[in-house]
Design a protein around this motif. Sequence first.
Motif, short mmCIF file in Angstrom:
data_model
loop_
_atom_site.label_atom_id
_atom_site.label_comp_id
_atom_site.label_asym_id
_atom_site.label_seq_id
_atom_site.Cartn_x
_atom_site.Cartn_y
_atom_site.Cartn_z
N GLN A 278 0.82 -1.21 0.00
CA GLN A 278 0.00 0.00 0.00
C GLN A 278 0.86 1.26 0.00
O GLN A 278 0.57 2.23 -0.71
CB GLN A 278 -0.93 -0.02 1.22
CG GLN A 278 -2.00 -1.09 1.16
CD GLN A 278 -2.73 -1.26 2.47
OE1 GLN A 278 -2.17 -1.01 3.56
NE2 GLN A 278 -3.99 -1.68 2.42
N VAL A 279 1.93 1.26 0.79
CA VAL A 279 2.79 2.45 0.88
C VAL A 279 3.57 2.64 -0.42
O VAL A 279 3.75 3.77 -0.88
CB VAL A 279 3.73 2.34 2.10
CG1 VAL A 279 4.81 3.42 2.05
CG2 VAL A 279 2.93 2.46 3.39
N ARG A 280 4.00 1.56 -1.04
CA ARG A 280 4.69 1.69 -2.33
C ARG A 280 3.78 2.31 -3.38
O ARG A 280 4.21 3.13 -4.20
CB ARG A 280 5.20 0.32 -2.80
CG ARG A 280 6.45 -0.16 -2.07
CD ARG A 280 7.11 -1.33 -2.78
NE ARG A 280 6.29 -2.53 -2.74
CZ ARG A 280 6.40 -3.49 -1.82
NH1 ARG A 280 7.30 -3.36 -0.85
NH2 ARG A 280 5.64 -4.56 -1.86
N GLU A 281 2.50 1.95 -3.35
CA GLU A 281 1.54 2.57 -4.27
C GLU A 281 1.41 4.06 -4.00
O GLU A 281 1.32 4.87 -4.94
CB GLU A 281 0.19 1.87 -4.14
CG GLU A 281 0.17 0.44 -4.69
CD GLU A 281 -1.17 -0.24 -4.45
OE1 GLU A 281 -2.04 0.37 -3.80
OE2 GLU A 281 -1.35 -1.38 -4.93
N GLN A 282 1.39 4.44 -2.72
CA GLN A 282 1.29 5.86 -2.37
C GLN A 282 2.53 6.63 -2.83
O GLN A 282 2.43 7.75 -3.33
CB GLN A 282 1.11 6.01 -0.86
CG GLN A 282 -0.22 5.44 -0.34
CD GLN A 282 -0.28 5.42 1.18
OE1 GLN A 282 -0.16 6.46 1.83
NE2 GLN A 282 -0.44 4.25 1.76
#
Length: 315
Positions: A278-282
Amino acid sequence: MDLRIFTEPQQGASFATLLAAARATRDAGFSAFFRSDHLLAMGDGGPGSGAPGPSESFVTLGAIAALVPDIRLGTLVTSATFRHPSMLAMAAANVDEISGGRLELGIGSGWFEAEHRAYGIDFGASFGQRFDRLTEQLQIITGLWDTPVGGTFSHTGHHFTLTDSPGLPKPAQIGRTGTPRTPIIMGGTGPKRTPALAARFADEFNVPFGDRETVVRQRDRVIRACEAIDRDPATMTFSLAQTMFLGRDDAQVARRIEATGRDPRDPGAAGLAGTPEQVREQLAAVAELGIDRYYLQVLDLADLEHIAFAGAELL
């Protein structure tokens, strides 16, 4: 995207704690370790909140520079109200020498009035006055560094006067101007004066805790300000800072949010939060906005595994 760790030691951190976090940052593979420059804890803490702090930014960065190699170091950001510009220029140059040319100077006008009252520091009557003082600070700091060895620098302004200063010591690094400089970081959301001052003096422009709309708007303003003085906008690094809560699952993310005194059910409690995927997508979404660098604010400095986990999963 360049990823850096950003800490808030005024919330409560001994030097040993800060040093351990810096070492964890290096071991995890991050490019830089930054600290805030504040004198008072923020939040709902009572008397004694923030113990054993505060700590002096350039004292601690100088010690970390001598003990932790390889990574870059800096402030995000130093308040122009705290130090005379000559002393700030000296402190930055000294830490740059100690580190072998690894310091970056984040500087702003100052905004937290309570810490000024608590320690008897003049806050200024208005934002305009503080901004004028910041402008003079930048003129003096860069003027001292730009002065050739053997020459002198003088400045007569509303807030500061210098007469025939030798402009010593010099930073170890050479800046984009071809003179001794530590990179200068500025930031904020001001519509006119802030972008113009950044275009004139800064190597990096940071949008602290901004949403997508704010990031795009402020980046465009800084680009236009650079173009207005015939500076190539490509010479400006654009960065963002957000609080990070990274976990293997939702439960660990929630625990890390709770450890900082925040409510994980509050939508505003976390900035950059979630599992690694999720953080990589952000981060990818932010990169599409033209952001070159991301400061991952870590609030629980006792949780060194958080830093290690972030390095393993995000770098």
